[in-house]
Each structure stands twice: as structure tokens, then as C-alpha cells.
Design an enzyme around this catalytic site. Structure first.
Site, short mmCIF file in Angstrom:
data_model
loop_
_atom_site.label_atom_id
_atom_site.label_comp_id
_atom_site.label_asym_id
_atom_site.label_seq_id
_atom_site.Cartn_x
_atom_site.Cartn_y
_atom_site.Cartn_z
N GLU A 31 0.83 -1.21 0.00
CA GLU A 31 0.00 0.00 0.00
C GLU A 31 0.87 1.26 0.00
OE1 GLU A 31 -3.40 2.00 2.98
OE2 GLU A 31 -2.22 0.27 3.62
N LYS A 59 -9.12 2.55 -2.14
CA LYS A 59 -9.44 2.04 -0.80
C LYS A 59 -10.80 2.54 -0.35
CE LYS A 59 -7.07 1.47 3.67
NZ LYS A 59 -5.80 1.77 4.38
N CYS A 96 -5.42 -2.91 2.34
CA CYS A 96 -5.29 -2.99 3.80
C CYS A 96 -6.65 -3.12 4.50
CB CYS A 96 -4.50 -1.80 4.32
SG CYS A 96 -3.77 -2.12 5.96
#
Length: 545
Positions: A41, A115, A151
Site C-alpha cells: 500500500e 481504498k 489494507c
């Protein structure tokens, strides 16, 4: 699919250096026949970039690095590169930036995914910088349909107690037809977290019957240490591959292979803590431009552990240990310090402070007006030591490591501008009882730390016959109460109901709360527990409750 997992150590802000790490991997990926190279990430920026994301010039620098990566990919036309980076949303409202994963191949950006779940708890501030996407899409690539996530997107699992969100991006990707899940992560270490990450990957793989690839950052960035431990599970949740902790590793994995459900074993807890501190110190020093450290060696357990960790992280020849005996220091403290430094091969100096303290007191005598001695005179000794260590740091360019542990920092059993002086507070998230565990782990192959240091009763040696137990509850009780108050958020009544003396509990909580002002002025410390002082615990100072 043959996927190359690149568990690498970026430097925050160093887009050129981070890009070079990727470019250096491309020939090897091609040689191994890899179809897809996966980076962590926000790898181009390093994680966490924090307010650098608010600088337009920095975002443009990121974009130039991505352009160069796209150009370089033309030389490897069969390889896809999946890399984390911030990306402008192109919208006039909101933060204006996504936390994105970009799939690059043969000179083109084939897809960008963003994300969805932006954490704001503990050390995370992602809602401060990023916008979530309006939809979640899968990405066709070669013979797979990729379900790409970043994540926190994988951390919505009520069955595992992860209930921060009411939406599960992984479930949506599965409904959209994903045949291979890949999660780009920058998940910082704390004790117990490695096993939870494995359970998350295993859960998603088994629930949706698709392989799950998890790629985590490694390395230290300020207070945070990233342990790596990237992994791949097969569609049943069996472990195909598990990368090592606290070190860079690049491995090509065939996601079609079958894994073993019994092959996972977490790292030993105290070993992980030790390795996190070593890596955290090494990267903090190196990324800040230091190659040497200076430490005040008192003859006690805390500074002994810090000195051992520093020698392992930086090399014994790059560590200077300084004994500064004062009017109440024992001869044994100096002797034990010398023995430890000699065993480690560290530099060692003795600089007495009795004369310095006497000069302080003579200068202050007219102002003190014959008032009785109290903690003021004790703190003068600590501040004399702090000034000497800072002078050595300034003169020789060493990083000063302060040696206070979490138990002392919690209740303010430390001196501002004295033993709190330093550029890094290495063990400030280590409770005193864990300091002893670390010492025993360090001594596992021999007696590096002298037995006398391990066995002596803790003392600041700032007044005659002083002992920590004169001012503090026993460390076993103090640390247990701190765990319940700080980490679990229990009240005094709830803690007392667990069998602890109510007056002791109330004293600990009251003392923790009133020492927030001290901790706010402390050097940054390496986070290793689930709730560390510093960026993950934001309490007001001027407050009444």
C-alpha cells in the site's frame, strides 16, 4: 497465476528511491516467469506519508514516478505491476485524493482501484487525507478476475470481532466474480497482530473459495514498525507461502498450488518485540541520517536493554555508553555499566556529575532561600545528565536514545529535560515487566547483561537508599492495571472488580491522567503494543473529568 510478492522497506517521501526498488525487481520477475508483481500500500510514497499528501508538489512528484514506472514496464511486456500510490480523484469536492492500487502493464495503466474503508482509529488518519470510491469493481487480468483491495478493506469481519464497519469490500468483490483476491497493505506491528492478519486472510479465502494474496510493507517509519509477514492462502484457507518478519523479501508464488491448513505458526511474542525494536531503531536512525547513538548507562535494567538493542541495530562500534555517577550513585552501578559495555564492545565513558550538581545548587541557593530539599534537587541530577548527553549528541552527531519504559512514562516517573531527553525513546512502549522479558531474551545465548543488573532492585539513585518501590506500586500490579486502563479502557471501578486494591487503582489512573503534559513533550517511541502513548492516544492536557 504466478505472483511475485515484494515485501519491501520504503522511505516515506523518497519517491525516487522507492521507485528504484521496484525497477530493480523487474528483470528478476521476468526471469522467473512472473505474471504479476505486487507492491505494498502507498509504496511509491511510503506509509504513512501524512501531511505530505496535502502538498501539491509532492503529489506531482508521485505522478512523475508513476509515469517512469509505466515507461519502464514497456521493457517487460508480459509482466503486470500492481503498486500502491495516492491518486487524484479529479473531483472538486472532498479531499481530492484516493488511496489507490494501480495495475500497470506494457506502458499503460490497465486499472486503478481505490481504498474503501478509511480508518481513523489508533494511529490511523486516513479520512483526513483520502476519499472513498463510489463503487467497487473487479479487474480482468490474464486468466483471472482480480479482486483488488487495500489494507483496511479486508478488516470488516464481525466473526473475528472486527466490527468497525457495516460494509465488507471483500464480500462485494466476491459477488462481482473475483477469482483471485489481492490485498496491498501497510499494517503496522503490535503484539498479537500477525496472527490476526493470518486469520483474516484465511477467513476470506475459505469463505469465498478464492486464493488470497496479502502483501505487507516492512520497515520502520517514525513510531511505526511494519513487520511484513506477507502470505498467500489457497481457496480453502490453507497456507501456500508465508514470508519472514522484519526483513525485506521477494518471492514468486503460484496461487494455483494447494496450501496446508496446519503449517502456520506465529512468531514468539518476545522475539517479535525484540526484532521490532531493533528494526525500528535501525530505520529511524538511518532514515534520519544518523549512524551512531549515545546512551546514558545507569547500571539499571532499562538502559542495559536499550544499549543491547542499539548495538544490535547499529553495530557495537557505533554506540557510545556514558556512565554519569552522581552523589548517590553506587560504585556497583558504574562497574556493572562498564562490564556491560565491554561485553558488547560499545564505547564507554565515565563523566561524573557531582560537581555539576553542586554548581547548580550553589547558583540556585539564593533563590531557594533555605527551603528543604525535595524532588527539585533530584531532578537537577537527571537534568545534569540530560545536558551532558545532549552535548555529546550535538558535538559528535550521535542520536541520543532515552531509556524510559512505558510504566514510568505512564505515571510520570521521569524528568522532563532530564532522563526524557533524546531523539528516540526506544522502549517507551515496553512495560517494566516486559523489559525483564527482553533482558532474558537478550541473554538467551549467554550472559550479555550482567546478573547483578538483572537482580538488583530498580532505583533512580537520586537520593540515599532510593528504590522505585518507595514511589510506585509493585511493577507487576502497576503494569496489569495500566493494561486494563490504557489498552482495554476500563474504569477504576471495573478494574477494582478484577481484584485490585481500589486506592492503588485510583492513584495509578489519577497519576496517568495528570502526566499527559510530560508525555506530550517526550521523544517519539517505537509502538509495539496495541495502545502506545503518542500518535495513537490523543488525550487533552488542560482538562477536568
Amino acid at each position: 497465476m504466478k505472483v511475485t510478492v515484494a515485501q519491501l522497506n520504503p522511505t516515506v517521501g523518497d519517491t525516487e528511491g522507492n521507485l528504484k526498488k521496484i525497477l530493480d525487481l523487474l528483470p528478476g520477475c521476468e526471469k522467473e516467469g512472473s505474471e504479476l508483481l505486487v507492491l505494498p500500500e502507498l509504496f511509491i510514497t511510503g506509509y504513512p506519508p501524512r501531511d505530505l499528501l496535502e502538498k501539491r508538489w509532492f503529489v506531482r512528484r508521485v505522478e512523475r514516478a508513476l509515469e517512469r514506472l509505466s515507461e519502464a514496464s514497456c521493457g517487460y511486456p508480459t509482466l503486470g505491476i500492481l503498486v500502491g500510490a495516492p491518486m487524484r480523484t479529479g473531483k472538486r469536492h472532498g479531499k481530492g485524493i484516493y488511496n489507490s492500487a494501480m495495475l500497470i502493464k506494457n506502458g499503460s495503466v490497465l486499472a486503478s482501484v481505490h481504498k474503501s474503508l478509511l480508518p481513523t482509529y489508533d494511529v490511523f488518519d486516513e479520512d483526513r487525507y483520502f476519499d472513498p470510491p463510489s463503487s467497487i469493481e473487479v479487474v480482468p487480468f490474464n486468466n483471472e478476475i482480480l479482486g483488488l483491495s487495500i489494507c483496511e478493506d479486508a478488516w470488516s469481519i464481525p466473526e473475528l470481532g472486527l466490527t468497525e464497519y457495516d460494509f465488507d469490500p471483500i464480500e462485494q468483490l466476491a459477488k462481482n466474480g473475483a477469482t483471485l483476491m489481492i490485498n496491498l497493505s501497510a499494517s503496522p506491528f503490535h503484539t498479537g497482530k500477525e496472527e490476526l492478519r493470518y486469520r483474516i486472510a484465511k477467513y476470506h479465502a475459505a469463505r469465498h473459495s478464492v486464493p488470497f494474496v496479502y502483501v505487507n510493507q516492512v520497515g520502520g517509519n517514525d513510531e511505526l514498525v511494519f513487520d511484513g509477514r506477507s502470505l498467500c492462502c489457497d481457496k480453502h484457507g490453507g497456507l501456500i507461502s508465508l514470508l519472514p518478519s522484519f526483513t525485506e523479501c521477494v518471492r514468486t508464488i503460484d496461487t494455483a498450488k494447494s496450501g496446508s491448513p496446519e503449517s502456520y505458526e506465529p512468531e514468539e511474542r518476545i522475539k517479535s518485540v525484540h526484532d521490532a525494536l531493533v528494526l525500528g531503531l535501525r530505520d529511524y536512525a538511518g532514515k534520519c541520517g544518523f549512524d551512531k547513538a549515545v546512551i546514558g548507562l545507569s547500571g539499571g535494567i532499562d538502559s542495559a536493554v536499550v544499549c543491547c538493542l542499539a548495538c544490535e541495530a547499529l553495530g557495537s562500534g557505533n554506540v557510545l555508553a556514558v556512565s554519569m555517577p552522581g552523589p548517590y550513585s553506587s560504585k556497583e552501578s558504574v562497574d556493572d555499566s562498564r562490564v556491560l559495555a565491554n561485553r558488547l564492545g560499545a564505547g564507554f565513558k565515565v563523566i561524573p556529575i557531582t560537581g555539576v550538581c553542586k554548581s547548580y545548587l550553589e547558583a540556585l541557593a539564593p533563590s531557594f532561600d533555605s527551603l528543604p530539599a525535595d524532588a527539585t534537587e533530584e531532578n537537577l541530577q537527571a537534568r545534569a545528565r540530560g545536558n551532558i548527553l545532549m552535548a555529546l549528541s550535538n558535538k559528535f552527531g550521535h542520536l541520543l536514545l532515552s531509556c524510559g519504559n512505558k510504566s514510568e512514562m505512564a505515571v510520570g516517573y521521569c524528568t522532563l529535560y532530564g532522563d526524557m531527553s533524546g531523539g528516540l525513546s526506544l522502549i517507551s512502549d515496553i512495560p517494566k515487566t516486559m523489559v525483564y522479558e527482553l533482558a532474558r531474551y537478550i541473554n538467551r545465548k549467554g550472559g550479555t547483561i550482567p546478573r547483578a543488573i538483572l537482580e538488583k532492585e530498580p532505583s533512580a539513585e537520586l537520593r540515599p537508599d532510593q528504590r522505585d518501590s518507595d514511589s510506585l506500586p509493585p511493577y507487576g500490579i502497576l503494569d496489569a492495571v495500566l493494561e486494563l486502563y490504557l489498552n482495554e479502557g476500563l474504569s477504576a471501578d471495573e478494574i477494582s472488580e478484577r481484584g485490585y486494591d481500589k486506592k492503588t487503582v485510583e492513584w495509578i489512573i489519577r497519576t496517568v491522567d495528570r502526566n499527559e503534559y510530560k508525555r506530550r513533550q517526550a521523544a517519539p517511541g517505537i509502538k509495539v503494543t496495541s495502545k502506545a502513548f503518542g500518535m495513537g492516544r490523543r488525550m487533552p492536557i488542560a482538562v477536568k473529568y
